[in-house]
Design a protein around this motif. Structure first.
Motif, short mmCIF file in Angstrom:
data_model
loop_
_atom_site.label_atom_id
_atom_site.label_comp_id
_atom_site.label_asym_id
_atom_site.label_seq_id
_atom_site.Cartn_x
_atom_site.Cartn_y
_atom_site.Cartn_z
N PHE A 134 -1.52 -69.26 25.12
CA PHE A 134 -1.66 -68.82 26.51
C PHE A 134 -3.08 -68.37 26.84
O PHE A 134 -3.80 -67.83 26.00
CB PHE A 134 -0.66 -67.71 26.81
CG PHE A 134 0.75 -68.21 26.97
CD1 PHE A 134 1.21 -68.66 28.19
CD2 PHE A 134 1.60 -68.27 25.88
CE1 PHE A 134 2.50 -69.14 28.34
CE2 PHE A 134 2.89 -68.75 26.00
CZ PHE A 134 3.35 -69.19 27.23
N VAL A 137 -4.38 -63.59 28.32
CA VAL A 137 -3.18 -62.79 28.58
C VAL A 137 -3.51 -61.41 29.12
O VAL A 137 -2.63 -60.72 29.64
CB VAL A 137 -2.31 -62.68 27.30
CG1 VAL A 137 -1.74 -64.03 26.92
CG2 VAL A 137 -3.10 -62.07 26.14
N PRO A 141 -0.68 -61.78 32.33
CA PRO A 141 0.27 -61.27 31.33
C PRO A 141 1.49 -62.17 31.16
O PRO A 141 1.95 -62.82 32.11
CB PRO A 141 0.68 -59.90 31.90
CG PRO A 141 -0.43 -59.53 32.84
CD PRO A 141 -0.90 -60.81 33.43
N VAL A 142 2.00 -62.19 29.94
CA VAL A 142 3.24 -62.90 29.63
C VAL A 142 4.23 -61.90 29.03
O VAL A 142 3.84 -60.82 28.58
CB VAL A 142 2.98 -64.06 28.63
CG1 VAL A 142 2.13 -65.13 29.28
CG2 VAL A 142 2.34 -63.54 27.35
N GLY A 153 1.97 -62.15 23.95
CA GLY A 153 1.17 -63.34 23.73
C GLY A 153 1.03 -63.68 22.26
O GLY A 153 1.14 -64.85 21.86
N TYR A 181 -6.55 -61.33 23.97
CA TYR A 181 -6.14 -60.15 23.19
C TYR A 181 -7.38 -59.58 22.50
O TYR A 181 -8.42 -60.23 22.41
CB TYR A 181 -5.08 -60.52 22.15
CG TYR A 181 -5.56 -61.40 21.02
CD1 TYR A 181 -6.02 -60.83 19.83
CD2 TYR A 181 -5.57 -62.79 21.13
CE1 TYR A 181 -6.48 -61.62 18.78
CE2 TYR A 181 -6.03 -63.58 20.09
CZ TYR A 181 -6.47 -62.99 18.92
OH TYR A 181 -6.93 -63.79 17.89
#
Length: 438
Positions: A134, A137, A141-142, A153, A181
């Motif tokens: 992704f 993130v 956001p996930v 993530g 991240y």
């Protein structure tokens, strides 16, 4: 940056890149080192660009332009979102059949996304060359199994890795790490990624790797993932061509954008980056009042006319792809012996070798290119650098990709040259003494 989101070249005043042949240095010759060259085709394979084929409006709707632009640039690797059904899957098949190689960025429905990658790689084998986790993130956001943000993530990344590894149609396709991240908080990417992944955008109109104020954008980005001991890709990097003054995320003019991107491509390859994806191929939508920076990152304008950066990349790949007939026995060695003297701390060099056995020495000097206070370009005087081959080179052609794909100067049977190295990449095409002349 939000991934979800033929005009005439401007007149150029050619300047002398080579000040002239150096007089004899006198005394004993400086020690010359044998430098191993990177194959030019391997370097070209590091050049990549972000696209938005998944967009259903704006410049990317015309998929034929996308294919034609990439072919014109000499670039085949793109980064885009996984197909979703809109636009049609056939658009991706068309691009793949035109030779485009996809790094597909993951979207929310993992099962469906991987199925689409499998379908494309089955329809056009070898068209899917990597799968990426992704995007950013921290910005987008996930969620996953009760987790949010970076934790979600990272967990999803392990799931993506496992599923790609278990898809027989994606055998051998590497997985790029997610972005967004904090690497300092993560100890390992085992069973998560085959490549570390990072983004960097030089701020304040600065150079990619060296700035006198201490900013080192590319080295800092690579340093952040060094501990994972994985090969590295940079999936976003670039400059937007909307001139601005002030601080932080500043736009520049089109010639400065070209300098930064050329230098970034060369910096990344010299640093061992597997692939660098410039953001992006096309200006997505018109923005005549210059209110939206996101609409100005393209190598091509919204009307598909090439900016200076597009001309410069085309010149670069054309120079490196141009070969001459040669004797098979003359192309065996992969090293060139030479010495560079008086290189400023801000200057860089990188040696390439063409298919026909000739060498190409890239030189560039990362001096200031943008006046942050006034929002105008800067051009420092070129740095005179002495080049000594230790023995006569049969021929040296000097190119500036910002100007042309034709040599600006040619020198024959010379051992020493003084080269004026500007604030962007120039190329010295070298025919050694044991190679036939051209």
């Amino acid at each position: 940056m939000k991934l979800s989101l033929a005009a005439a070249r401007p007149p150029l005043a050619a300047f002398s890149l080579v000040a002239g042949l150096a007089a004899s240095l006198g005394g004993s010759a400086a020690h010359a080192d044998a430098v191993r060259a990177m194959p030019a085709q391997d370097f070209i394979d590091t050049l990549a660009v972000n696209t938005h084929v998944n967009y259903t409006d704006g410049a990317y709707v015309n998929v034929h332009n996308v294919a034609d632009d990439l072919a014109w640039l000499g670039i085949r690797h793109v980064r885009d979102m996984m197909p979703t059904g809109t636009p049609p899957f056939d658009n991706y098949v068309y691009l793949a059949r035109r030779g485009v190689k996809f790094n597909f960025l993951m979207r929310t429905n993992i099962d469906q996304a991987i199925d689409q990658a499998v379908a494309l790689n089955t329809a056009v084998p070898g068209s899917v060359v990597s799968i990426e986790g992704f995007n950013e993130v921290d910005n987008f956001p996930v969620t996953y199994n009760g987790l949010k943000g970076a934790a979600a993530g990272l967990a999803l990344q392990r799931e993506i890795y496992s599923r790609v590894r278990n898809a027989s149609a994606l055998a051998g396709v590497p997985v790029y790490d997610l972005t967004g991240y904090d690497p300092k908080l993560v100890d390992t990417r085992a069973s998560s990624a085959d490549y570390s992944n990072t983004h960097f955008y030089p701020q304040n109109g600065e150079q990619p790797s060296y700035n006198a104020n201490g900013d080192r954008w590319l080295p800092a980005a690579l340093g952040s993932v060094k501990k994972f001991e994985l090969p590295v890709v940079v999936t976003e990097f670039g400059y937007f061509s909307m001139p601005q003054s002030g601080w932080y995320m500043l736009g520049v003019d089109e010639p400065t954008q070209a300098k930064g991107v050329l230098n970034g491509y060369m910096d990344a390859a010299a640093a061992g980056v597997k692939r660098l994806f410039v953001y992006e191929l096309l200006d997505q939508k018109p923005d005549p009042q210059n209110k939206n920076a996101e609409m100005h990152y393209g190598m091509f304008r919204n009307d598909n006319s090439p900016k200076r950066v597009a001309h410069s990349i085309r010149n670069l790949t054309t120079i490196l792809n141009t070969t001459t007939p040669h004797r098979a026995s003359a192309a065996a060695r992969d090293t060139l012996t030479y010495t560079l003297s008086d290189m400023p701390v801000s200057a860089n060099s990188f040696l390439l070798k063409k298919k026909d056995g000739r060498f190409v020495l890239a030189l560039w000097n990362e001096t200031l290119i943008w006046d942050r206070a006034n929002g105008t370009p800067l051009e420092s005087p070129p740095a005179p650098v002495k080049l000594d081959f230790g023995a006569n080179a049969r021929r040296v052609d000097v190119y500036d990709p910002m100007v042309s794909a034709e040599p600006l100067t040619t020198h024959r049977d010379q051992r020493q040259l003084t080269v004026n190295v500007p604030d962007h990449v120039i190329l010295l095409e070298i025919t050694p003494a044991d190679r036939p002349g051209t």
